[in-house]
Design an enzyme around this catalytic site. Structure first.
Site, PDB file in Angstrom:
ATOM      1  N   TRP A  27       0.830  -1.200   0.000  1.00 23.51           N
ATOM      2  CA  TRP A  27       0.000   0.000   0.000  1.00 23.51           C
ATOM      3  C   TRP A  27       0.862   1.247   0.000  1.00 23.51           C
ATOM      4  CZ3 TRP A  27      -3.024   0.100   5.358  1.00 23.51           C
ATOM      5  CH2 TRP A  27      -2.164  -0.265   6.387  1.00 23.51           C
ATOM      6  N   ASN A  28       0.236   2.364  -0.369  1.00 23.88           N
ATOM      7  CA  ASN A  28       0.974   3.619  -0.535  1.00 23.88           C
ATOM      8  C   ASN A  28       0.286   4.750   0.208  1.00 23.88           C
ATOM      9  OD1 ASN A  28       2.810   2.612  -2.659  1.00 23.88           O
ATOM     10  ND2 ASN A  28       0.940   2.484  -3.870  1.00 23.88           N
TER      11      ASN A  28
ATOM     12  N   HIS B  20     -13.480  30.230 -15.063  1.00 23.66           N
ATOM     13  CA  HIS B  20     -13.558  30.145 -13.601  1.00 23.66           C
ATOM     14  C   HIS B  20     -14.518  31.202 -13.074  1.00 23.66           C
ATOM     15  CE1 HIS B  20      -9.884  27.801 -14.171  1.00 23.66           C
ATOM     16  NE2 HIS B  20     -10.063  27.333 -12.946  1.00 23.66           N
TER      17      HIS B  20
ATOM     18  N   ASP C 217     -13.611  21.142 -10.329  1.00 23.59           N
ATOM     19  CA  ASP C 217     -13.548  22.460  -9.676  1.00 23.59           C
ATOM     20  C   ASP C 217     -14.912  22.779  -9.084  1.00 23.59           C
ATOM     21  OD1 ASP C 217     -10.965  22.785 -10.538  1.00 23.59           O
ATOM     22  OD2 ASP C 217     -11.367  24.485 -11.864  1.00 23.59           O
TER      23      ASP C 217
ATOM     24  N   HIS D  23      -6.169  20.189  -7.138  1.00 26.11           N
ATOM     25  CA  HIS D  23      -6.285  20.576  -8.543  1.00 26.11           C
ATOM     26  C   HIS D  23      -5.147  20.011  -9.378  1.00 26.11           C
ATOM     27  CE1 HIS D  23      -9.674  23.335  -7.766  1.00 26.11           C
ATOM     28  NE2 HIS D  23      -9.112  23.389  -6.575  1.00 26.11           N
TER      29      HIS D  23
ATOM     30  N   HIS E  54      -9.445  16.552 -12.644  1.00 22.85           N
ATOM     31  CA  HIS E  54     -10.027  17.035 -11.399  1.00 22.85           C
ATOM     32  C   HIS E  54     -11.257  17.903 -11.613  1.00 22.85           C
ATOM     33  CE1 HIS E  54      -7.172  20.271 -12.456  1.00 22.85           C
ATOM     34  NE2 HIS E  54      -7.975  21.095 -11.792  1.00 22.85           N
TER      35      HIS E  54
ATOM     36  N   HIS F 115     -13.884  27.359  -5.407  1.00 24.23           N
ATOM     37  CA  HIS F 115     -12.517  27.484  -5.911  1.00 24.23           C
ATOM     38  C   HIS F 115     -12.232  28.934  -6.316  1.00 24.23           C
ATOM     39  CE1 HIS F 115      -8.767  26.721  -7.850  1.00 24.23           C
ATOM     40  NE2 HIS F 115      -9.218  26.676  -9.082  1.00 24.23           N
TER      41      HIS F 115
END
Lengths: 413, 263
Positions: free
Chosen positions: B66-67, B212, B80, B74, B78, B84
């Site tokens: 596992w990590n 945006h 938004d 972002h 992804h 944001h």
């Protein structure tokens, strides 16, 4: 005259790689005065404060007047080689595989007679310079050098055991995006490295100096991002077995203090580059280097850390940066202990503000990337361990030695 | 109508299972090398994706791998959320944890600008271009995504990021086009293949970063770093895009899936 070093031939893959060994290295606490001087490249011997006698080997009291005020001080290193002998066999495993090995007695003009290694160009009865060096195990030793430099003298096999000369070696510059990284690539190419690997992170992002960097002789651009464990591991898998010198140029310089900063995002980046980055490089490249410390002419030889001198004392104007540098320094000290069994030197190079964009508002004196690169190459050629480059670094070092508390107050402004 | 039979939903599941409805993954793999948005270096930076092993069947954990991963909200493919952007900061339910979950499923209009973008990295999506698209494919419906297909996701990273001395050169919408999509078409959000929803030179527009500014100002969403948009029809695909439920999160990497009626 020293036989010039030949460019090493390709290794016979059927031959076992010689395992690194180093000479016996236990020294008394007092004798570590020599270690300190050798690490920084100064020739110092104990000099009695009361009667001015210069003496060797290190003792806790003056052999002439029994004074216990016997500090190490810079001393004239010139003298005459009185006698020499050649050792043909030894019970010490390190010397056993390196005999014949010449040693001799030098009478220093300053007084003491000192038993030391001797350079191949020196003969009995000649004038010599004694140099204080660190041997493969990091212990201070003396070597008698010719009075004046001789051709190819750095190629002398005994001397080369005590230095980390980049000649014919393969170096990895971990970050070539910065002026320092690029100056370093140039300096190591000029110093005769066989390959200058230069790491570039985010290759999709153009950077100034990109085209010039690629044109430097023997430069090989490789993908490397010290903030990405996978990238570091992959680079080590690719080239780790043939990298003899690592120069960690990955930097993250931002002004701002601890309280004055807004949040920890930038501080995390600093730690990621400067502390975890070093750890990633150490884990990926260190073990192979430690295993190759006696691998012929181009054995693994040094891991170079570039550090702000403010790793030693915080500079609140660049306070968070100083803290990350301090973490990096501490890690480098640990790495030094870990690489020592392989005869691989960890060299810490301290400098004040650089003449680069992140110190734009800081007044001179500043260290140019080219001056830093030159200092690093020279320090490797001399085999140093702690290097102070430029006026600020020298000044901080001196003030720290005199009174750390005063320095703390003074840096607070 | 009011009593939609439940079997429709189960039928859909069966058709997904049988392949009659195709599931297209619009997500880029989260990798360390994938370009993230670049701001001038004195600003705070979005952290790229990073992975550190916890254990891999070794002394740190003998039977398991596992990590830990770290990443900005972002980076990679992804989502938004309106919070944001400053224009959406005071809207209700404007963060990934408070957006109504039904809004994570919506139909998509895919506007193909791949030919125009191939010819011009600075291609600008305009109102006339959108009107011409509508003439061909039908009106963009209220509450539907508009996804900009540029085939940018197929480019090598250097070209994909398009960084030059004067900033990024990647296609995107002009302010009027975004305003029109929000005010005249009442769209659900805007999605792109590029690093951001805005044009590479969008900071020189008025207002800067219009995708945006207008989208988030009206509580609409953004999707970026999408891929496989070339596998979607101009109309008819349904997008599943549920971000991680980060407390007051401004966005999140996510798996974006499209459902498409099979051939």
């Amino acid at each position: 005259m020293t036989e010039p070093l030949k460019r090493p031939r390709r290794k016979d893959p059927l031959k076992r790689t010689q395992q690194p060994l180093y000479p016996q290295s236990v020294r008394s606490r007092t004798a570590h005065g020599l270690t300190k001087a050798a690490a920084e490249g100064r020739f110092e011997l104990q000099t009695c404060d009361d009667c001015s006698t210069v003496f060797y080997p290190p003792r806790d009291a003056c052999p002439k007047c029994l004074s216990d005020c016997v500090p190490f001080k810079p001393v004239d290193n010139r003298g005459t080689l009185l006698a020499e002998t050649t050792i043909r066999t030894s019970t010490d495993p390190y010397f056993r595989e390196r005999t014949p090995w010449r040693v001799g007695l030098t009478k220093l003009d300053a007084g003491p007679v000192i038993l030391s290694h001797i350079h191949g160009d020196v003969l009995e009865g000649q004038r010599v310079r004694l140099d204080l060096k660190l041997d493969k195990g990091g212990a201070p030793v003396m070597i008698a050098l010719p009075e004046k430099d001789t051709p190819n003298m750095a190629d002398d096999p005994h001397l080369r055991e005590m230095t980390c000369d980049p000649k014919f070696r393969r170096v990895l510059i971990t970050d070539g995006r910065t002026p320092v990284g690029q100056a370093m690539a140039r300096a190591f190419s000029d110093a005769g490295c066989n390959i200058v690997f230069v790491g570039i992170a985010d290759p999709w992002k153009p950077f100034p100096g990109q085209d010039e960097l690629k044109k430097i002789e023997r430069v090989e651009i490789v993908p490397l991002d010290v903030t990405d464990s996978e990238s570091v591991t992959e680079q080590a898998e690719q080239n780790g077995g043939r990298i003899d010198i690592v120069v960690n140029t990955a930097e993250h310089i931002r002004a701002g203090g601890i309280m004055q900063r807004h949040g920890v995002t930038v501080a995390r980046e600093e730690m990621d580059v400067r502390y975890f980055g070093l750890m990633r490089l150490a884990q990926a490249f260190g073990p192979a280097m430690r295993g190759r410390g006696a691998d012929g002419v181009n054995s693994a030889t040094a891991f170079v850390n570039l550090l702000s001198v403010h790793a030693l004392m915080n500079w609140p104007q660049y306070g968070a940066y100083s803290a990350a540098e301090a973490a990096s320094l501490s890690a480098a000290q640990c790495l030094r202990a870990e690489l020592r069994p392989g005869g691989v030197r960890v060299m810490n190079v301290f400098f004040g503000p650089l003449d680069t964009e992140w110190f734009q508002t800081v007044p001179p004196p500043k260290v140019t990337p080219a001056a830093l690169a030159k200092a690093v190459v020279q320090a490797l050629q001399r085999g140093l361990e702690d290097v102070f480059v430029g006026d600020i670094a020298e000044d901080i070092r001196a003030r720290l030695a005199a009174n750390p508390k005063a320095l703390e107050r003074e840096l607070a402004g | 109508m009011a009593n939609t039979p439940a079997s429709d939903l189960l039928g859909m599941a069966q058709r997904v299972a049988s392949g009659a409805i195709k599931v297209v993954d619009l997500t880029q793999t989260l990798t360390q090398e994938f370009p993230t948005i670049v701001l001038p270096p004195e600003f705070g930076q979005a952290a790229p994706f990073r992975l550190e092993e916890i254990s891999r069947y070794d002394e740190r954990g003998p039977a398991w791998y596992w990590n830990n991963f770290s990443v900005s909200e972002h980076a990679g493919t992804h989502f938004d959320a309106p919070v944001h952007w400053i224009s959406g900061k005071d809207l209700p339910n404007n963060a990934v944890d408070t957006i109504e979950p039904r809004k994570f499923i919506a139909a998509a209009n895919v506007v193909d600008c791949s030919a125009e973008s191939a010819a011009n990295a600075d291609f600008e999506l305009t109102v006339p271009f959108l009107e011409a698209w509508e003439k061909k494919h039908g009106r963009i419906g209220a509450g539907e995504w508009v996804l900009l297909r540029t085939d940018w996701s197929k480019k090598p990273y250097a070209e994909y990021a398009g960084m030059r001395e004067d900033g990024a050169h990647t296609p995107g919408p002009v302010p009027e086009a975004v305003k029109w999509l929000v005010e005249e078409r009442d769209v659900h959000g805007f999605g792109t293949e590029t690093i951001g929803t805005d044009h590479g030179q969008g900071h020189h527009f008025n207002p800067p970063f219009p995708a945006h500014f207008y989208m988030h100002g009206k509580g609409r969403f953004g999707l970026q770093c999408l891929t496989n948009l070339d596998q979607l029809p101009p109309k008819g695909a349904v997008i599943f895009s549920a971000p991680l439920k980060i407390k007051n999160g401004s966005g999140s990497p996510l798996r974006v899936l499209a459902l498409v009626e099979g051939a």
